[in-house]
Design a protein around this motif. Sequence first.
Motif, mmCIF file in Angstrom:
data_model
loop_
_atom_site.group_PDB
_atom_site.id
_atom_site.type_symbol
_atom_site.label_atom_id
_atom_site.label_comp_id
_atom_site.label_asym_id
_atom_site.label_seq_id
_atom_site.Cartn_x
_atom_site.Cartn_y
_atom_site.Cartn_z
ATOM 1 N N ASN A 67 -32.735 33.225 -14.397
ATOM 2 C CA ASN A 67 -33.983 33.444 -15.128
ATOM 3 C C ASN A 67 -35.135 32.609 -14.578
ATOM 4 O OD1 ASN A 67 -34.962 35.218 -16.991
ATOM 5 N ND2 ASN A 67 -34.110 34.201 -18.791
ATOM 6 N N LEU A 68 -34.823 31.614 -13.751
ATOM 7 C CA LEU A 68 -35.893 30.793 -13.185
ATOM 8 C C LEU A 68 -35.478 30.155 -11.862
ATOM 9 C CD1 LEU A 68 -38.742 29.508 -13.518
ATOM 10 C CD2 LEU A 68 -37.635 27.627 -14.741
ATOM 11 N N ARG A 69 -34.494 29.267 -11.898
ATOM 12 C CA ARG A 69 -34.237 28.405 -10.747
ATOM 13 C C ARG A 69 -33.790 29.156 -9.498
ATOM 14 N NH1 ARG A 69 -37.625 24.815 -11.309
ATOM 15 N NH2 ARG A 69 -37.508 23.777 -13.319
ATOM 16 N N MET A 70 -33.006 30.215 -9.653
ATOM 17 C CA MET A 70 -32.522 30.898 -8.454
ATOM 18 C C MET A 70 -33.656 31.618 -7.728
ATOM 19 S SD MET A 70 -29.398 30.093 -7.981
ATOM 20 C CE MET A 70 -28.920 31.273 -6.725
ATOM 21 N N TRP A 71 -34.591 32.233 -8.468
ATOM 22 C CA TRP A 71 -35.673 32.910 -7.756
ATOM 23 C C TRP A 71 -36.733 31.940 -7.251
ATOM 24 C CZ3 TRP A 71 -40.467 32.376 -9.870
ATOM 25 C CH2 TRP A 71 -40.616 32.291 -11.257
ATOM 26 N N THR A 72 -36.832 30.747 -7.842
ATOM 27 C CA THR A 72 -37.782 29.782 -7.285
ATOM 28 C C THR A 72 -37.303 29.231 -5.940
ATOM 29 O OG1 THR A 72 -36.837 27.910 -8.529
ATOM 30 C CG2 THR A 72 -38.676 29.091 -9.547
ATOM 31 N N LEU A 73 -36.040 29.485 -5.581
ATOM 32 C CA LEU A 73 -35.597 29.132 -4.229
ATOM 33 C C LEU A 73 -36.435 29.841 -3.168
ATOM 34 C CD1 LEU A 73 -31.699 29.164 -4.636
ATOM 35 C CD2 LEU A 73 -33.156 27.162 -4.283
ATOM 36 N N ASP A 74 -37.026 30.988 -3.509
ATOM 37 C CA ASP A 74 -37.870 31.671 -2.538
ATOM 38 C C ASP A 74 -39.197 30.946 -2.333
ATOM 39 O OD1 ASP A 74 -37.236 34.879 -1.629
ATOM 40 O OD2 ASP A 74 -35.850 33.870 -2.964
ATOM 41 N N ILE A 75 -39.636 30.187 -3.326
ATOM 42 C CA ILE A 75 -40.796 29.316 -3.113
ATOM 43 C C ILE A 75 -40.403 28.182 -2.181
ATOM 44 C CG2 ILE A 75 -42.440 27.748 -4.218
ATOM 45 C CD1 ILE A 75 -42.330 29.486 -6.700
ATOM 46 N N ILE A 76 -39.232 27.597 -2.422
ATOM 47 C CA ILE A 76 -38.743 26.530 -1.554
ATOM 48 C C ILE A 76 -38.542 27.054 -0.133
ATOM 49 C CG2 ILE A 76 -36.884 24.838 -1.236
ATOM 50 C CD1 ILE A 76 -36.389 25.057 -4.285
ATOM 51 N N ALA A 77 -38.184 28.339 -0.013
ATOM 52 C CA ALA A 77 -37.946 28.942 1.299
ATOM 53 C C ALA A 77 -39.234 29.293 2.036
ATOM 54 C CB ALA A 77 -37.088 30.192 1.144
ATOM 55 N N GLY A 78 -40.381 28.984 1.457
ATOM 56 C CA GLY A 78 -41.634 29.173 2.170
ATOM 57 C C GLY A 78 -42.251 30.545 2.057
ATOM 58 N N GLU A 79 -41.856 31.324 1.026
ATOM 59 C CA GLU A 79 -42.452 32.643 0.838
ATOM 60 C C GLU A 79 -43.727 32.578 -0.002
ATOM 61 O OE1 GLU A 79 -40.970 33.779 3.089
ATOM 62 O OE2 GLU A 79 -39.403 35.206 2.542
ATOM 63 N N GLY A 80 -43.985 31.440 -0.616
ATOM 64 C CA GLY A 80 -45.176 31.293 -1.430
ATOM 65 C C GLY A 80 -45.230 29.911 -2.042
ATOM 66 N N ARG A 81 -46.076 29.754 -3.037
ATOM 67 C CA ARG A 81 -46.264 28.463 -3.682
ATOM 68 C C ARG A 81 -46.352 28.647 -5.184
ATOM 69 N NH1 ARG A 81 -52.381 26.552 -4.069
ATOM 70 N NH2 ARG A 81 -51.193 25.243 -5.481
ATOM 71 N N VAL A 82 -46.148 27.563 -5.913
ATOM 72 C CA VAL A 82 -46.349 27.593 -7.359
ATOM 73 C C VAL A 82 -47.831 27.838 -7.603
ATOM 74 C CG1 VAL A 82 -46.235 26.272 -9.505
ATOM 75 C CG2 VAL A 82 -44.404 26.065 -7.811
ATOM 76 N N GLY A 83 -48.138 28.888 -8.331
ATOM 77 C CA GLY A 83 -49.528 29.298 -8.473
ATOM 78 C C GLY A 83 -50.262 28.717 -9.644
ATOM 79 N N ASN A 84 -49.547 28.223 -10.638
ATOM 80 C CA ASN A 84 -50.201 27.714 -11.844
ATOM 81 C C ASN A 84 -49.688 26.312 -12.104
ATOM 82 O OD1 ASN A 84 -51.364 27.230 -14.304
ATOM 83 N ND2 ASN A 84 -50.494 29.011 -15.339
ATOM 84 N N GLU A 85 -50.372 25.319 -11.555
ATOM 85 C CA GLU A 85 -49.914 23.936 -11.644
ATOM 86 C C GLU A 85 -50.625 23.150 -12.743
ATOM 87 O OE1 GLU A 85 -49.479 21.924 -7.799
ATOM 88 O OE2 GLU A 85 -49.931 23.847 -6.859
ATOM 89 N N ALA A 86 -51.328 23.861 -13.625
ATOM 90 C CA ALA A 86 -52.056 23.183 -14.708
ATOM 91 C C ALA A 86 -51.104 22.333 -15.540
ATOM 92 C CB ALA A 86 -52.751 24.217 -15.585
ATOM 93 N N GLY A 87 -51.497 21.099 -15.795
ATOM 94 C CA GLY A 87 -50.687 20.211 -16.615
ATOM 95 C C GLY A 87 -49.369 19.822 -15.984
ATOM 96 N N GLY A 88 -49.266 19.946 -14.664
ATOM 97 C CA GLY A 88 -48.029 19.581 -13.987
ATOM 98 C C GLY A 88 -46.986 20.669 -13.972
ATOM 99 N N ASN A 89 -47.382 21.914 -14.321
ATOM 100 C CA ASN A 89 -46.417 23.016 -14.289
ATOM 101 C C ASN A 89 -45.784 23.129 -12.904
ATOM 102 O OD1 ASN A 89 -46.850 23.853 -16.910
ATOM 103 N ND2 ASN A 89 -48.448 25.321 -16.364
ATOM 104 N N GLY A 90 -44.475 23.230 -12.892
ATOM 105 C CA GLY A 90 -43.771 23.493 -11.651
ATOM 106 C C GLY A 90 -43.769 22.353 -10.659
ATOM 107 N N ILE A 91 -44.053 21.126 -11.102
ATOM 108 C CA ILE A 91 -44.139 20.007 -10.162
ATOM 109 C C ILE A 91 -42.830 19.808 -9.413
ATOM 110 C CG2 ILE A 91 -43.547 18.325 -11.956
ATOM 111 C CD1 ILE A 91 -45.868 17.813 -8.877
ATOM 112 N N GLU A 92 -41.703 20.084 -10.082
ATOM 113 C CA GLU A 92 -40.406 19.907 -9.421
ATOM 114 C C GLU A 92 -40.244 20.908 -8.277
ATOM 115 O OE1 GLU A 92 -40.211 23.204 -11.965
ATOM 116 O OE2 GLU A 92 -40.775 21.171 -12.532
#
Length: 510
Positions: A67-92
Amino acid sequence: MKAMIKYSICSILCICFVSLSGCESYLEKSPTDKIITGNFFTTGTAEEVESAINSVYQPLQRSYMYNLRMWTLDIIAGEGRVGNEAGGNGIETVQLSNFIANSDNNGAKELWRGPWAGINRANWVIDNIDLSKKNISDDKISQYKGEAHFLRALYYFNMVRLFGNVPLILHQQTANDNLKVSRTDKNEVYQVIIQDLQNASDYLPQRYTGEDIGRATSGAALGLLAKVYLTLKQYNDVIDVIERLMATNVYSLNENYKDNFDDTKENGPESLFEVQYEKGSPYAPFDVLGQGAWHNEYLAPLAPVNIGGPWGNFGWFHVYSEFAESFEPNDKRKIVSIFSEGDDYQGWIYDPAVSTTGYNVKKFMCTNYGTTNPMDSPLNFPVLRYSDVLLMYAEALNEVGRTAEACAVATAPNVGGPLNRVRVRAGLPSVSGQQAEVREIIRHERRMELAFEGGHRWFDLIRYDEGEYAKNFFHSIGKTNFTLPKHLLLPVPIDDIDANPNLLPQNSGY
C-alpha cells in the motif's frame, strides 16, 4: 477473494506475533493482531480454518508493504521524487532516494518490519494445518499449505533482496519464545524460498473459481520461483520453470496494456498474483487492517481538481523527465503509466505545472474509490504479471546464448518471441541484435513495462552486473551519493539492533 480477506480479520480474535527486536510488539494495534492458537485447527470450523490462511495475505495490503513502501521503491530507484514534502512528508523516502539514509530511517524500518506478521502467520498455518483433517478435505489442506508456502516465500524474497542476511524463522513464534534471533546467511534463506515455492507449485491448483479467484496458484508459485532463479543468475533453471508454466496454457497477455490497471478487469489472464483491495471496509483511514488501496489518493496529482478521493490529491510521486523521455515514440504504455502535458483525465487537462518535474504517476488512478474513506480504492496491486514472465524468459534465453529465440519476431501480443510479444503489445516493432545489445533492450523493456509496480526496477538495478549498472545509472541522473556495496542493501533498523544485538553485524556502511 476480497470479501474473504476482509471477513477473516473480523473472525479471528487475535494473531500471534513475532517481534525481532526483542520488544513486546512493534504493531500499533497489537490487541487486534494476535491469535489465540490453542486448539484452533482441531476444533475450528471450515470457515474458521479458511480465515486462518486468509490472515496470511492481509499484511500484503498494509502500508508497510504494497500500500505504500513497496511502490516507493521506484522513487528510490530513480524514477521520480517525493512530490509533496510539506511538513516533512516523505522525508524517509527522500533520504533513501538520495542515498543519505542512516539506520534510523523509518522507511527502511517499515520495510524490515512489514513482512514478519505474514511470515509468522504462514508458519502457524504450516505447523498446524494437518490437525484440521476432521473439518476440511485433504484437497483443502494441500491448498492451504501451498498458499502458506507461497506467501512465506514472497515475504522472505522481498526481505532478503532488501536486507541480505535476515532471521530465518520456520516455525510459529509466540511471546514466550526467545525472540532475540540472529540473522541467517542469505544463501540459506534463498534455499528455503526455493523449497517453499517448489512445495507451493505442487500443492496449489492452476485456477480458482468464484470468490477464490485471487488466491495464490501453482502458476504464481512457478512465476515467483523463476524470478528467484533469475536473481541468483541460474538461467537454465529460469528457462525450465517458465517452460513448465507456459505448458499450462493458463496465462496470456491482455491485448490492451491498460486492462492490467482497471478495477473491473482484475485477476485477468495476465495476472499471476496481485494484492487484493476493496472499498467500503469499516476501518478508519490509515488503519492497519483497512482493505482499501491508498494508491489513488497518494499518486493523484496535486491539482485544483479533486481526482484522488474525498481528501483531495496528495501528489506524492513526481516522475523524472529522464524516465518520461525514455519511452520510445508511439509506446502505448506511456499514456497509461504517467500524466504528461495535455492528457485528458475525466475532463481535466493535465497541467505540468502541478508537478516539480512536469509528470505524475497515472497507472494506479481509479475513479471507483470510496466516498467516505479517502484511503479506499478497490484497485488491486499487481505483484507478478505474465509480461514479467515473458521478459524473464527472454533474459534467461539471451544470457545462455539463445538470443535468436529471445527476440524472435512477434506478430501479436500472444504470437512470437517473448521479448517482442511485450513490445508488439506496446505498439512497438520487433527488435533483434547480438547478445549484448539485446541485453540492454530487455533491461529497457523491463523498466518501461513494469514501472511503479512494487519495486521491480529497484530489484533489477541491484541485480544487474553486481551493482555496477545501478551505480552508473544513479550517477548519470546526478545521484552520486550511491556507492557500492553499501547501497545495494538497506540498513537494519537501529531500534531493533539496540533491542536485539544478535541482529549485528549491521549492513556494510551504515
